[in-house]
Scaffold this motif. Structure first.
Motif, mmCIF file in Angstrom:
data_model
loop_
_atom_site.group_PDB
_atom_site.id
_atom_site.type_symbol
_atom_site.label_atom_id
_atom_site.label_comp_id
_atom_site.label_asym_id
_atom_site.label_seq_id
_atom_site.Cartn_x
_atom_site.Cartn_y
_atom_site.Cartn_z
ATOM 1 N N LEU A 7 0.854 -1.192 0.000
ATOM 2 C CA LEU A 7 0.000 0.000 0.000
ATOM 3 C C LEU A 7 0.885 1.235 0.000
ATOM 4 C CD1 LEU A 7 -2.942 1.177 0.325
ATOM 5 C CD2 LEU A 7 -2.432 1.294 2.777
ATOM 6 N N ALA A 8 0.723 2.104 -0.999
ATOM 7 C CA ALA A 8 1.498 3.341 -1.071
ATOM 8 C C ALA A 8 0.563 4.523 -0.916
ATOM 9 C CB ALA A 8 2.242 3.425 -2.401
ATOM 10 N N VAL A 9 0.875 5.400 0.029
ATOM 11 C CA VAL A 9 0.041 6.566 0.308
ATOM 12 C C VAL A 9 0.462 7.702 -0.617
ATOM 13 C CG1 VAL A 9 -0.677 8.234 2.056
ATOM 14 C CG2 VAL A 9 -0.266 5.840 2.689
ATOM 15 N N THR A 10 -0.497 8.242 -1.355
ATOM 16 C CA THR A 10 -0.218 9.297 -2.330
ATOM 17 C C THR A 10 -1.177 10.452 -2.086
ATOM 18 O OG1 THR A 10 -1.730 8.230 -3.903
ATOM 19 C CG2 THR A 10 0.592 7.683 -4.083
ATOM 20 N N ASP A 11 -0.640 11.597 -1.654
ATOM 21 C CA ASP A 11 -1.504 12.724 -1.304
ATOM 22 C C ASP A 11 -1.458 13.863 -2.318
ATOM 23 O OD1 ASP A 11 0.961 13.811 -0.834
ATOM 24 O OD2 ASP A 11 0.543 14.494 1.193
ATOM 25 N N GLY A 12 -0.723 13.668 -3.413
ATOM 26 C CA GLY A 12 -0.647 14.706 -4.429
ATOM 27 C C GLY A 12 0.427 15.739 -4.169
ATOM 28 N N ALA A 13 1.124 15.629 -3.027
ATOM 29 C CA ALA A 13 2.195 16.571 -2.696
ATOM 30 C C ALA A 13 3.497 16.085 -3.315
ATOM 31 C CB ALA A 13 2.318 16.721 -1.183
ATOM 32 N N GLY A 31 6.858 -9.388 -7.292
ATOM 33 C CA GLY A 31 5.629 -9.889 -7.896
ATOM 34 C C GLY A 31 4.439 -9.593 -7.011
ATOM 35 N N ALA A 32 4.325 -8.341 -6.553
ATOM 36 C CA ALA A 32 3.304 -7.953 -5.585
ATOM 37 C C ALA A 32 2.271 -7.025 -6.208
ATOM 38 C CB ALA A 32 3.946 -7.264 -4.383
ATOM 39 N N ARG A 33 1.096 -7.044 -5.654
ATOM 40 C CA ARG A 33 0.059 -6.076 -6.008
ATOM 41 C C ARG A 33 0.375 -4.768 -5.284
ATOM 42 N NH1 ARG A 33 -6.250 -6.330 -6.311
ATOM 43 N NH2 ARG A 33 -6.795 -4.153 -5.907
ATOM 44 N N VAL A 34 0.279 -3.661 -6.003
ATOM 45 C CA VAL A 34 0.548 -2.347 -5.427
ATOM 46 C C VAL A 34 -0.702 -1.480 -5.528
ATOM 47 C CG1 VAL A 34 1.943 -0.253 -5.558
ATOM 48 C CG2 VAL A 34 2.989 -2.474 -6.048
ATOM 49 N N ASP A 35 -1.221 -1.075 -4.379
ATOM 50 C CA ASP A 35 -2.385 -0.194 -4.334
ATOM 51 C C ASP A 35 -1.937 1.208 -3.935
ATOM 52 O OD1 ASP A 35 -5.061 -1.765 -4.675
ATOM 53 O OD2 ASP A 35 -3.815 -3.057 -3.408
ATOM 54 N N PHE A 36 -2.253 2.183 -4.779
ATOM 55 C CA PHE A 36 -1.968 3.579 -4.464
ATOM 56 C C PHE A 36 -3.218 4.176 -3.830
ATOM 57 C CE2 PHE A 36 0.610 2.631 -8.275
ATOM 58 C CZ PHE A 36 1.865 2.743 -7.695
ATOM 59 N N LEU A 37 -3.092 4.603 -2.594
ATOM 60 C CA LEU A 37 -4.228 5.148 -1.859
ATOM 61 C C LEU A 37 -4.184 6.667 -1.889
ATOM 62 C CD1 LEU A 37 -6.651 4.906 0.105
ATOM 63 C CD2 LEU A 37 -4.970 4.844 1.974
ATOM 64 N N HIS A 38 -5.251 7.260 -2.404
ATOM 65 C CA HIS A 38 -5.387 8.714 -2.382
ATOM 66 C C HIS A 38 -6.686 9.063 -1.666
ATOM 67 C CE1 HIS A 38 -5.148 12.893 -3.437
ATOM 68 N NE2 HIS A 38 -6.348 12.847 -3.985
#
Length: 288
Positions: A7-13, A31-38
């Protein structure tokens, strides 16, 4: 256990790109699933704080300001995602779509709410949380970092601004024999197994510190060869000393336990975790 979900946190900054690059890099390697959380801010969350005497016009202005900020941040994330993911031809999935084990894929999940709460809830069902460096986060970075470190129960990788792909080739472990240090080392095993060199850094402050050779024996059982590296602290802080020693060792990633003391005490009086979070120029993997 390897990392299958990130899980990668992405706030637009400014730090969002660094977090996205780090997560993509690791996702491809493992070989992992990557979810970008905004997480967009919900204007209704402001209601308890605006005061009873505020006029309707002022309320509308506040709501409009939040909406404008949300739109700006969303546009920034969409642009980064297009450049780094969809435009780069990376495999994409939808938030509710299943991904087979060992299959790398990316997903952009945009929700409305409170970022710390979303990090806690979603972070509990991933193997690793990737956060931008605190200096690169808009708003209350401490609440989001606390949610990741304390609320999710997962290891947290803090990505600096100038993160290079393939980081983790040479990893330094800050070792003091603590529970937190042991937990961080165990959580970092997937990365340590892929590293070309692992250095165990120990500050000789007192005789109670567990010998770094003990950690080296533990790592050897997992196929990781750890080189011990002890130093005697001078007048610098522990954080400064660790970062300096990691730099001398040529490390591009530091593994350490987070908040061995009270986080309130560290924030008021200073401490290793706060010092590392403020000053690290390399990736840092932490676990409480």
């Amino acid at each position: 256990m390897d990392w299958a979900s990130i899980l990668a946190v992405t706030d637009g900054a400014a730090g969002s790109d660094a977090a996205m690059v780090a997560a993509i890099d690791l996702g491809q390697r493992f070989g992992a699933r990557v979810d970008f959380l905004h997480v967009a801010n919900d204007p209704r969350d402001l209601m308890p704080y605006v005061g009873e005497g505020m006029s309707g016009t002022a309320m509308e202005q506040i709501m409009a300001s939040v909406d404008a900020s949300n739109a700006k941040r969303s546009e920034a994330i969409e642009a980064s995602y297009k450049r780094l993911c969809s435009g780069a031809g990376l495999p994409e999935v939808q938030p509710e779509e299943l991904v087979e084990a060992g299959q790398f894929a990316v997903c952009l999940d945009k929700v409305t709410g409170r970022q710390p709460e979303e990090i806690e809830r979603r972070g509990r069902l991933v193997d690793l949380v990737v956060m931008p460096h605190p200096a690169l986060i808009d708003g209350d970075e401490s609440a989001s970092m606390d949610a990741a470190l304390f609320g999710s129960g997962r290891p947290v990788l803090v990505a600096p601004a100038d993160l290079k792909s393939g980081f983790g080739n040479k990893v330094a472990i800050a070792w003091d024999g603590s529970r937190e240090g042991a937990a961080a080392t165990t959580a970092a095993l997937p990365l340590l197994k892929q590293a070309s060199e692992v250095v165990i850094i120990t500050a000789r402050e007192d005789e109670d510190v567990m010998e770094p050779s003990s950690l080296a024996r533990y790592l050897a059982g997992h196929g990781v060869k750890g080189k011990t590296w002890a130093y005697t602290p001078g007048s610098e802080s522990i954080a400064e000393g660790l970062l300096d020693q990691a730099d001398h060792a040529g490390a591009d990633c530091l593994v350490m336990g987070a908040y061995g003391h009270s986080r309130l005490r560290e924030r008021i009086l200073g401490g290793a975790t706060e010092g590392i979070l403020e000053n690290a120029k390399i990736a840092v993997l932490m676990k409480h």
